[in-house]
Design a protein around this motif. Sequence first.
Motif: not given
Lengths: 186, 77
Positions: A47, A50, A64, A67-68, A71, A156, B35, B38, B54, B57-58
């Motif tokens: 994640l 991603f 972006h 999101l990281s 995660a 992944t 993921v 994705a 995403f 999934s999260f």
Amino acid sequence: MTSLVRLGNAMGAAGIAVVLLVAFGLQFGLKELPCPLCNLQRVALVLCGFGFLLNLRFGVQPLHYGLSILAALFGVAVAGRQVLLHILPGSGAYGSALLGLHLYTWSLILFAAVIAGIALLMIMGGRPDHDRSDHQAAMRFRGIHRFAAYLLIAATLANAANSFAQCGPVECEDNPTGYWVAKYLP
Amino acid sequence: MDCAICSIHGCVCCVWDNVGNRGGCKVTALIFLAVGVAMIVAVAGHRAIALGLFGVSFVTAALWLRHHMDSVLNLSL
């Protein structure tokens, strides 16, 4: 500076893929299967990757990075949970130690490093790439950036296959000792 | 009693065994697969779909952590 930030994102994505591949190496080399929390930490890693992949493909944007970071915070929660399970003297540990620390401790350190790395990239990054067209972003997605993204995707999907091979269609064992798929192999 | 995770996945295989053995859904592999898809979708250029996958999934991963938070893992000593 922009190319340096993009290189940093590529290194982040590739680095996460390498960590996942090293985990595979330890799994098959030391024959130590990942526990449910270990698998969740791997999920948190992909994640994290991603967000880096999105930066490489669509240009650097705060969304972006966000999101990281989310995660990575999730990864801190999972790894922290596993560290706390074994923090009392005499409570044992899961798996072998690597350079004196168990993998879930390294995982906790790694997620903190991801957050620090993202902070550094954001400081270096300057203006986000909002003004670039989709076509321009696609044109810049080549070479080492594309390779890093593909490496992360491969890692992944390999983890998805490994997870199914280990547990099958039922819940993973707390203390796994073998692969579910081995029952059906000759 | 259905677990929250299985209701999200619509997994009909999620049953709560009365003798205590839980037959569960294959959550972790599905999260990895989601993921991975994705990422492939993102590389193909469809950012909105990738972000949606995403998100699913999260949330699923977070619920799966919640599922494990209450359990005492019988890990090797």
